[in-house]
Design an enzyme around this catalytic site. Sequence first.
Site, PDB file in Angstrom:
ATOM      1  N   ARG A  93       3.225  18.168   1.797  1.00 41.47           N
ATOM      2  CA  ARG A  93       4.197  17.185   2.598  1.00 41.47           C
ATOM      3  C   ARG A  93       3.187  16.204   2.828  1.00 41.47           C
ATOM      4  O   ARG A  93       3.546  14.863   2.774  1.00 41.47           O
ATOM      5  CB  ARG A  93       4.778  17.872   3.456  1.00 41.47           C
ATOM      6  CG  ARG A  93       5.604  16.840   4.445  1.00 41.47           C
ATOM      7  CD  ARG A  93       6.595  17.223   5.597  1.00 41.47           C
ATOM      8  NE  ARG A  93       6.958  16.372   6.517  1.00 41.47           N
ATOM      9  CZ  ARG A  93       8.003  16.706   7.443  1.00 41.47           C
ATOM     10  NH1 ARG A  93       8.037  17.955   7.564  1.00 41.47           N
ATOM     11  NH2 ARG A  93       8.444  15.922   8.066  1.00 41.47           N
ATOM     12  N   ASN A 147      14.693  20.504   0.393  1.00 41.41           N
ATOM     13  CA  ASN A 147      14.676  18.943   0.109  1.00 41.41           C
ATOM     14  C   ASN A 147      13.894  18.488  -1.042  1.00 41.41           C
ATOM     15  O   ASN A 147      12.854  19.314  -1.766  1.00 41.41           O
ATOM     16  CB  ASN A 147      14.120  18.281   1.150  1.00 41.41           C
ATOM     17  CG  ASN A 147      15.024  18.148   2.279  1.00 41.41           C
ATOM     18  OD1 ASN A 147      16.045  17.780   1.819  1.00 41.41           O
ATOM     19  ND2 ASN A 147      14.636  18.026   3.639  1.00 41.41           N
ATOM     20  N   CYS A 168      22.633  19.504   4.505  1.00 42.84           N
ATOM     21  CA  CYS A 168      21.803  18.679   5.484  1.00 42.84           C
ATOM     22  C   CYS A 168      22.366  18.665   6.755  1.00 42.84           C
ATOM     23  O   CYS A 168      23.612  18.249   6.823  1.00 42.84           O
ATOM     24  CB  CYS A 168      21.297  17.508   4.914  1.00 42.84           C
ATOM     25  SG  CYS A 168      20.568  16.384   6.100  1.00 42.84           S
ATOM     26  N   HIS A 198      20.711  11.584   3.359  1.00 46.84           N
ATOM     27  CA  HIS A 198      20.039  10.474   4.193  1.00 46.84           C
ATOM     28  C   HIS A 198      20.224   9.083   4.014  1.00 46.84           C
ATOM     29  O   HIS A 198      19.545   8.209   4.187  1.00 46.84           O
ATOM     30  CB  HIS A 198      18.465  11.068   3.824  1.00 46.84           C
ATOM     31  CG  HIS A 198      17.955  12.421   4.515  1.00 46.84           C
ATOM     32  ND1 HIS A 198      17.118  12.681   4.349  1.00 46.84           N
ATOM     33  CD2 HIS A 198      18.798  13.126   5.215  1.00 46.84           C
ATOM     34  CE1 HIS A 198      16.783  13.892   5.102  1.00 46.84           C
ATOM     35  NE2 HIS A 198      17.827  14.365   5.424  1.00 46.84           N
ATOM     36  N   TYR A 249      18.282   7.820   9.080  1.00 47.50           N
ATOM     37  CA  TYR A 249      17.243   7.539   7.856  1.00 47.50           C
ATOM     38  C   TYR A 249      17.157   6.049   7.312  1.00 47.50           C
ATOM     39  O   TYR A 249      16.487   5.416   6.652  1.00 47.50           O
ATOM     40  CB  TYR A 249      17.164   8.234   6.596  1.00 47.50           C
ATOM     41  CG  TYR A 249      16.531   9.632   6.872  1.00 47.50           C
ATOM     42  CD1 TYR A 249      17.146  10.622   7.873  1.00 47.50           C
ATOM     43  CD2 TYR A 249      15.379   9.850   6.205  1.00 47.50           C
ATOM     44  CE1 TYR A 249      16.492  11.760   7.882  1.00 47.50           C
ATOM     45  CE2 TYR A 249      14.604  11.325   6.312  1.00 47.50           C
ATOM     46  CZ  TYR A 249      15.150  12.057   7.351  1.00 47.50           C
ATOM     47  OH  TYR A 249      14.836  13.032   7.440  1.00 47.50           O
TER      48      TYR A 249
HETATM   49  C1  G6P Z   1      16.065  16.229   9.587  1.00 44.42           C
HETATM   50  C2  G6P Z   1      16.477  16.110   8.196  1.00 44.42           C
HETATM   51  C3  G6P Z   1      15.671  17.247   7.194  1.00 44.42           C
HETATM   52  C4  G6P Z   1      14.322  17.185   7.389  1.00 44.42           C
HETATM   53  C5  G6P Z   1      13.923  17.474   8.884  1.00 44.42           C
HETATM   54  C6  G6P Z   1      12.372  17.045   9.143  1.00 44.42           C
HETATM   55  O1  G6P Z   1      16.595  17.751   9.872  1.00 44.42           O
HETATM   56  O2  G6P Z   1      17.840  16.262   7.947  1.00 44.42           O
HETATM   57  O3  G6P Z   1      16.135  16.950   6.016  1.00 44.42           O
HETATM   58  O4  G6P Z   1      13.569  18.106   6.470  1.00 44.42           O
HETATM   59  O5  G6P Z   1      14.548  16.406   9.662  1.00 44.42           O
HETATM   60  O6  G6P Z   1      12.090  17.351  10.077  1.00 44.42           O
HETATM   61  P1  G6P Z   1      10.619  17.572  10.547  1.00 44.42           P
HETATM   62  O7  G6P Z   1      10.579  18.112  12.157  1.00 44.42           O
HETATM   63  O8  G6P Z   1       9.904  18.703   9.642  1.00 44.42           O
HETATM   64  O9  G6P Z   1       9.972  16.228  10.640  1.00 44.42           O
HETATM   65 MN    MN Z   2      18.301  16.387   5.966  1.00 42.55          MN
END
Ligand code: G6P
Ligand code: MN
Length: 430
Positions: A93, A147, A168, A198, A249
């Site tokens: 990531r 995702n 989501c 998003h 987003y």
């Molecule tokens: C939200 C989004 C998810 C994403 C997550 C990331 O829940 O909807 O799609 O994966 O945020 O969160 P993080 O804490 O990993 O940055």
């Molecule tokens: Mn999401």
Amino acid sequence: MSANRIAVVGGGSAYLPGVVKGMIQRAEALAGSEVVLYDTDPTANGVICRLATRMVEVAGVEITMRSADTLPAALDGCDFVFTTFRPGGMAARAADERIPLRHGVVGQETAGPGGFLMACRSVPVLLQIASLLERCAPQAWIVNYTNPTNIVTDAVFRSGWERIVGLCDQHVGDLEEWRRLLALGSGKLEADWVGLNHATFTREVRRDGVAVGDLGARLARLDPGAMECVDDARLVRVAQTLDLLPNSYARYYFFHDEIAAELAAAPATRGEVLGEALPRYYAAYEAAAVAEVPEPTMSRGGDGHGELAVDTICAIANDEGRRLIVNTRNGSALADLPDAAVVEVPAVVGRSGPKPLAMGAVPRPVRGLVAAIHEYEWVAAEAAATGSRARALTALALHPFVRSLEAAERILDEGLAHHAAALPQFQTGG
Ligand code: G6P
Ligand code: MN
């Protein structure tokens, strides 16, 4: 109630304790069910399995937990596959985030080129799962959190496997944000978020079933200049400009250049920060697994994270006909997007899966933006599945974050080189 076998791919995910909580809340609907955890990281899978076992034991519910050593063993005879893995973990990531930033483009887990690189790792695993299911559990439903959920869902549909729901829960958190910003007080909030994952928007919010009549006036009264949190101010400015409430987003689209600069200047990306923090979460889970009260001192996702996934599984298993916001094939839900597009819309979910509700056209003035993101996603799903470099370049060049073909080429070259070992399809693709 119905007894189901639920395979969890990504059983070692740090989000799982929240999902298990969700299962305990719906224990009656899931009575007699067995949850089978599988992960490519057996250590994390083991920690979560021990914690989950303790959680259901202390709660006294009729749900059992076990782990499986291989993916085929996990899927064998299941009714549901809950996919919630992060291919390549936080290190991959972080690379997805860093590579676009080197070229002035927002580097983000799901949106833009970072999300595309993740899709290239996620999609082949989902396609493998669908093909294993053909043989060992042909009636199973895939309930997907992996995702980018919309691209993954699209690729699986286009492989011929129809029983998948993309999820989501961003809209749940976003609505709570709007409750706070617009001072909507207490009461159950609901909104018909429509668009793409998003990238959804809503014009109306209902409180206890009744439309909030003065939403526009409340929005107009907000002063983004007086807000301490820059992202709150951005969201409000987008909402006031469009006269629509956006998914959070949206900031990456409407403040792209300044956010790209901020992210590039920050000492660490979100993935880097989380990569460093994750061992502490697992230590908390280990401790909770042997505690009298198995409540971890820290937990990813927060309260309510697992509810949407569990509700979706229950809605299908028990033919509840429940209204949920999901990612599914458009059909005629959004009038101006192709039937085959994967969209995020309210749907009625029952035994035969989600039936998206007719929501009219995508609201103006975001119709063009949503169409552009869809065109990117459509090509991205194909590129991730086939490993075609040419299609991958088309996808990146189409994404609204990427304003130069030169940047698209460089990001793609660096991304494919960095992740080469994880992307076998690009070694043979055209
Ligand atoms: C939200 C989004 C998810 C994403 C997550 C990331 O829940 O909807 O799609 O994966 O945020 O969160 P993080 O804490 O990993 O940055
Ligand atoms: Mn999401």
